[in-house]
Design a protein around this motif. Sequence first.
Motif, PDB file in Angstrom:
ATOM      1  N   VAL A   1       0.840  -1.196   0.000  1.00 58.00           N
ATOM      2  CA  VAL A   1       0.000   0.000   0.000  1.00 58.00           C
ATOM      3  C   VAL A   1       0.876   1.247   0.000  1.00 58.00           C
ATOM      4  CG1 VAL A   1      -1.879  -1.201   1.191  1.00 58.00           C
ATOM      5  CG2 VAL A   1      -0.181   0.068   2.530  1.00 58.00           C
ATOM      6  N   ILE A   2       0.238   2.355  -0.337  1.00 52.82           N
ATOM      7  CA  ILE A   2       0.929   3.646  -0.383  1.00 52.82           C
ATOM      8  C   ILE A   2       0.454   4.485   0.800  1.00 52.82           C
ATOM      9  CG2 ILE A   2       1.354   5.721  -1.749  1.00 52.82           C
ATOM     10  CD1 ILE A   2       0.583   4.034  -4.232  1.00 52.82           C
TER      11      ILE A   2
ATOM     12  N   GLY B   1       1.334   8.078   2.370  1.00 51.15           N
ATOM     13  CA  GLY B   1       2.123   9.279   2.112  1.00 51.15           C
ATOM     14  C   GLY B   1       2.915   9.083   0.832  1.00 51.15           C
ATOM     15  N   ASP B   2       4.224   9.241   0.922  1.00 49.07           N
ATOM     16  CA  ASP B   2       5.102   9.024  -0.233  1.00 49.07           C
ATOM     17  C   ASP B   2       5.807   7.674  -0.163  1.00 49.07           C
ATOM     18  OD1 ASP B   2       4.475  11.531  -1.254  1.00 49.07           O
ATOM     19  OD2 ASP B   2       6.053  12.506  -0.077  1.00 49.07           O
ATOM     20  N   GLU B   3       5.400   6.848   0.777  1.00 51.67           N
ATOM     21  CA  GLU B   3       6.109   5.600   1.028  1.00 51.67           C
ATOM     22  C   GLU B   3       5.245   4.396   0.661  1.00 51.67           C
ATOM     23  OE1 GLU B   3       8.384   3.339   4.765  1.00 51.67           O
ATOM     24  OE2 GLU B   3       7.181   5.165   5.091  1.00 51.67           O
ATOM     25  N   LYS B   4       5.878   3.384   0.066  1.00 52.15           N
ATOM     26  CA  LYS B   4       5.211   2.112  -0.210  1.00 52.15           C
ATOM     27  C   LYS B   4       5.543   1.135   0.911  1.00 52.15           C
ATOM     28  CE  LYS B   4       4.990   2.428  -5.257  1.00 52.15           C
ATOM     29  NZ  LYS B   4       5.352   1.779  -6.547  1.00 52.15           N
ATOM     30  N   ILE B   5       4.501   0.515   1.448  1.00 47.96           N
ATOM     31  CA  ILE B   5       4.674  -0.381   2.589  1.00 47.96           C
ATOM     32  C   ILE B   5       4.111  -1.751   2.234  1.00 47.96           C
ATOM     33  CG2 ILE B   5       4.134  -0.781   5.004  1.00 47.96           C
ATOM     34  CD1 ILE B   5       3.701   2.231   5.292  1.00 47.96           C
ATOM     35  N   LYS B   6       4.931  -2.791   2.385  1.00 53.12           N
ATOM     36  CA  LYS B   6       4.483  -4.160   2.179  1.00 53.12           C
ATOM     37  C   LYS B   6       4.199  -4.822   3.513  1.00 53.12           C
ATOM     38  CE  LYS B   6       6.747  -5.221  -2.227  1.00 53.12           C
ATOM     39  NZ  LYS B   6       7.647  -6.168  -2.938  1.00 53.12           N
ATOM     40  N   GLY B   7       3.206  -5.694   3.493  1.00 51.23           N
ATOM     41  CA  GLY B   7       2.899  -6.403   4.718  1.00 51.23           C
ATOM     42  C   GLY B   7       1.647  -7.242   4.599  1.00 51.23           C
TER      43      GLY B   7
ATOM     44  N   LEU C   1      -3.186  -8.231 -26.372  1.00 52.56           N
ATOM     45  CA  LEU C   1      -2.229  -7.165 -26.091  1.00 52.56           C
ATOM     46  C   LEU C   1      -2.920  -6.101 -25.248  1.00 52.56           C
ATOM     47  CD1 LEU C   1       0.644  -6.040 -26.725  1.00 52.56           C
ATOM     48  CD2 LEU C   1      -0.415  -4.790 -28.611  1.00 52.56           C
ATOM     49  N   LEU C   2      -2.364  -5.794 -24.094  1.00 57.71           N
ATOM     50  CA  LEU C   2      -2.924  -4.799 -23.187  1.00 57.71           C
ATOM     51  C   LEU C   2      -2.623  -3.398 -23.704  1.00 57.71           C
ATOM     52  CD1 LEU C   2      -4.286  -4.254 -20.393  1.00 57.71           C
ATOM     53  CD2 LEU C   2      -1.979  -4.273 -19.410  1.00 57.71           C
ATOM     54  N   VAL C   3      -3.669  -2.592 -23.949  1.00 58.52           N
ATOM     55  CA  VAL C   3      -3.462  -1.251 -24.508  1.00 58.52           C
ATOM     56  C   VAL C   3      -3.903  -0.139 -23.550  1.00 58.52           C
ATOM     57  CG1 VAL C   3      -3.601  -2.016 -26.899  1.00 58.52           C
ATOM     58  CG2 VAL C   3      -5.700  -1.349 -25.720  1.00 58.52           C
ATOM     59  N   ASP C   4      -4.692  -0.455 -22.548  1.00 57.71           N
ATOM     60  CA  ASP C   4      -5.077   0.531 -21.526  1.00 57.71           C
ATOM     61  C   ASP C   4      -5.287  -0.231 -20.229  1.00 57.71           C
ATOM     62  OD1 ASP C   4      -5.604   2.997 -20.501  1.00 57.71           O
ATOM     63  OD2 ASP C   4      -7.697   3.067 -21.152  1.00 57.71           O
ATOM     64  N   LYS C   5      -4.816   0.298 -19.096  1.00 59.45           N
ATOM     65  CA  LYS C   5      -4.758  -0.538 -17.902  1.00 59.45           C
ATOM     66  C   LYS C   5      -5.114   0.222 -16.625  1.00 59.45           C
ATOM     67  CE  LYS C   5       0.232   0.346 -17.846  1.00 59.45           C
ATOM     68  NZ  LYS C   5       1.580  -0.255 -17.971  1.00 59.45           N
ATOM     69  N   ASN C   6      -5.753  -0.503 -15.723  1.00 62.91           N
ATOM     70  CA  ASN C   6      -5.992   0.001 -14.371  1.00 62.91           C
ATOM     71  C   ASN C   6      -6.261  -1.171 -13.438  1.00 62.91           C
ATOM     72  OD1 ASN C   6      -6.651   2.201 -12.333  1.00 62.91           O
ATOM     73  ND2 ASN C   6      -8.514   0.964 -12.287  1.00 62.91           N
ATOM     74  N   PHE C   7      -5.454  -1.293 -12.396  1.00 61.38           N
ATOM     75  CA  PHE C   7      -5.670  -2.237 -11.302  1.00 61.38           C
ATOM     76  C   PHE C   7      -5.303  -1.485 -10.034  1.00 61.38           C
ATOM     77  CE2 PHE C   7      -5.247  -5.498  -8.257  1.00 61.38           C
ATOM     78  CZ  PHE C   7      -5.816  -6.674  -8.743  1.00 61.38           C
ATOM     79  N   SER C   8      -6.313  -0.965  -9.344  1.00 62.93           N
ATOM     80  CA  SER C   8      -6.063  -0.111  -8.190  1.00 62.93           C
ATOM     81  C   SER C   8      -7.152  -0.316  -7.145  1.00 62.93           C
ATOM     82  CB  SER C   8      -6.009   1.363  -8.613  1.00 62.93           C
ATOM     83  OG  SER C   8      -7.240   1.756  -9.197  1.00 62.93           O
ATOM     84  N   GLY C   9      -6.971   0.307  -5.998  1.00 62.87           N
ATOM     85  CA  GLY C   9      -7.959   0.208  -4.938  1.00 62.87           C
ATOM     86  C   GLY C   9      -7.406   0.739  -3.632  1.00 62.87           C
ATOM     87  N   TYR C  10      -8.006   0.285  -2.531  1.00 61.03           N
ATOM     88  CA  TYR C  10      -7.531   0.726  -1.214  1.00 61.03           C
ATOM     89  C   TYR C  10      -7.920  -0.277  -0.145  1.00 61.03           C
ATOM     90  CZ  TYR C  10     -12.323   2.523  -0.745  1.00 61.03           C
ATOM     91  OH  TYR C  10     -13.690   2.645  -0.717  1.00 61.03           O
ATOM     92  N   VAL C  11      -7.237  -0.178   0.990  1.00 56.14           N
ATOM     93  CA  VAL C  11      -7.551  -0.997   2.162  1.00 56.14           C
ATOM     94  C   VAL C  11      -8.095  -0.080   3.253  1.00 56.14           C
ATOM     95  CG1 VAL C  11      -5.756  -2.673   1.567  1.00 56.14           C
ATOM     96  CG2 VAL C  11      -5.217  -0.805   3.154  1.00 56.14           C
ATOM     97  N   SER C  12      -8.964  -0.653   4.101  1.00 53.68           N
ATOM     98  CA  SER C  12      -9.566   0.133   5.184  1.00 53.68           C
ATOM     99  C   SER C  12     -10.113  -0.818   6.250  1.00 53.68           C
ATOM    100  CB  SER C  12     -10.694   1.023   4.645  1.00 53.68           C
ATOM    101  OG  SER C  12     -11.716   0.224   4.076  1.00 53.68           O
ATOM    102  N   ASN C  13     -10.554  -0.224   7.365  1.00 48.64           N
ATOM    103  CA  ASN C  13     -11.217  -0.974   8.445  1.00 48.64           C
ATOM    104  C   ASN C  13     -10.406  -2.197   8.896  1.00 48.64           C
ATOM    105  OD1 ASN C  13     -13.489   0.774   8.308  1.00 48.64           O
ATOM    106  ND2 ASN C  13     -14.270  -0.421   6.575  1.00 48.64           N
ATOM    107  N   GLY C  14      -9.133  -1.970   9.182  1.00 46.73           N
ATOM    108  CA  GLY C  14      -8.308  -3.091   9.612  1.00 46.73           C
ATOM    109  C   GLY C  14      -6.910  -2.643   9.984  1.00 46.73           C
TER     110      GLY C  14
END
Length: 259
Positions: free
Chosen positions: A113-114, A116-122, A161-174
């Motif tokens: 997840v992102i 601020g300006d930092e990417k955090i894995k976990g 062939l992929l010509v336009d892309k979006n895979f995004s979202g967010y985490v919450s309540n946890g």
Amino acid sequence: QNNLMKKIFLAVLATFGMSSFGLAQQNENGNFFTRDMEYQLKANFSIGGSAPLGMPREIRKINHYNPTLVLGLEADATKWVSDNKKWGIRVGIRTEGKGMKTEAVVKNYFTEVIQGDEKIKGYFTGTVETDIKNTYVTMPVSVVYKVSPRWKLYGGLYASLLVDKNFSGYVSNGHLRQNTPVGTKITFENDTKANYNFSDDLRLFQWGGQLGAEWHLNKHFILFPELNYGINGIFKSEFKSISFALHNIYLNLGFGYKF
């Protein structure tokens, strides 16, 4: 994305239309492209999504699933190779969208997840919302079998062939445990969210299999269901921010016009 699909389809349609017009001027005993050939234009909407094979233990519950409005447009040509015109080879080109929106409850779900300006894995436990909206140019190749004057079955492979892309979202309540399941705990409560975006990690080239059927309403109009399954995962092989593979699995329902 819609404008891109329209431009690609108009180019395909123009090429296909000019070819069909030119071929129609030749007699029935003409060349390879006029003898024992069948041409179609097809449109469809899709129901499905990018999903794992089986339900991973990290996903505990699907709260919400929206297939969104996912459309496809195709031009194809079938060459009948048997004397009785029972068997044929079909080649096509199509533009298609593949997407969905989901909300799931997860436990110990490895992600990045992102904040601020930092990417955090976990390892995250809580609610994950995902928005997928991708556009592909696809070339399907199939074997066609004519069951009766009204019914055809077909199956084969496709390359996309992929010509336009979006895979995004967010985490919450946890909460997220950084790096390891017992790492530093970062909590997301009330309206606190952390975004993620894996669009740049999607594969440029994908391939898979398809199986479908066509029912002819009359001489020109057809209805069809078609199942598509992406054999390679949607993410690049080096992508590790989701611990399980996701495959494009879609049921296309549509209509077509046979020339």
